[in-house]
Write a protein that holds these residues in place. Sequence first.
Motif: not given
Length: 282
Positions: A107-112
Amino acid sequence: MGIRYTEEYPEVKGALSFDMEKTLFYEQTPFQKIEIVETPGFGRVLIIDGFIMLTEKDEFVYHEMIAHVPLYVHPNPQRVLVIGGGDGGTVRECLRHKSVAHVDLVDIDEAVSRACLEFMPTVADKLLSERVTCRFEDGVAFVKNCKEKYDVIIIDSTDPISVGEGLFSPEFYQDCYNLLTDDGILVNQSESPSWLPELVRGIYLKLNKLFPKMFFFNAHIPTYPSGHWAFGFASKKYHPVEDFQLEKCLADNLDFRYYNADIHRAAFALPSFFREILRETE
Ligand code: SAM
């Protein structure tokens, strides 16, 4: 009435509005705006850039269908790649298959994942499993450079806008094709055939050109635009219904909430207007 959250549906000049109690998580990352809100009607809801990604009330439909359909067609799926899906719901379902030795999630975004692990643990907690490797990078670049092979690739993406756009390109599909084993299967979330027929037709054209077998299956997801959702099933060898592993599915006897053997077969029956969308492209 409490505070109202509204998801705009520009394709029909409409909207879905629902009451919310409070915002549990909010972050504008370099990639997207992520929110998790508490609602009385849908439980906790993950929203990215103003679009519902999942609600606790109906996430089981999407996650069971995107994972179990390919995993009950491939006779021995061992290595699975999930692109997107940082919320962890798809990974959770994949791990229910004993044959699946390892899942790579990109996933491009670890915050998700960070947000979902904190506020939606029943969806996300399998991301911490030893059978899972999470990589936070662009899925487009990952599949271009990856040297591994996968039995099943699941594209659990956002819509084809912003950072998600590349996950619908012919080059990306070609790179996924190259990463699949000789009998590999690719499944992708393919948007709403009811409201975005052109988009679904585009996905069909691109995948049908590459793969010997290309089908769509449908599911009813109440909180997605129109409620009618499509998934692409692109396969190098197996037919999604003729090669369905019925015996294995029945023997596993997993406790599903949406998926079952009848749904597996029925999901590939397309409404006439959906067939028409594909026929026009032939
Ligand atoms: N079930 C959802 C739906 O169809 O609405 C998809 C949910 S999942 C949260 C989508 C994920 O795709 C997001 O976490 C987002 O960060 C990820 N994503 C978007 N573009 C990406 C890219 N280029 N590479 C990897 N992941 C990406």
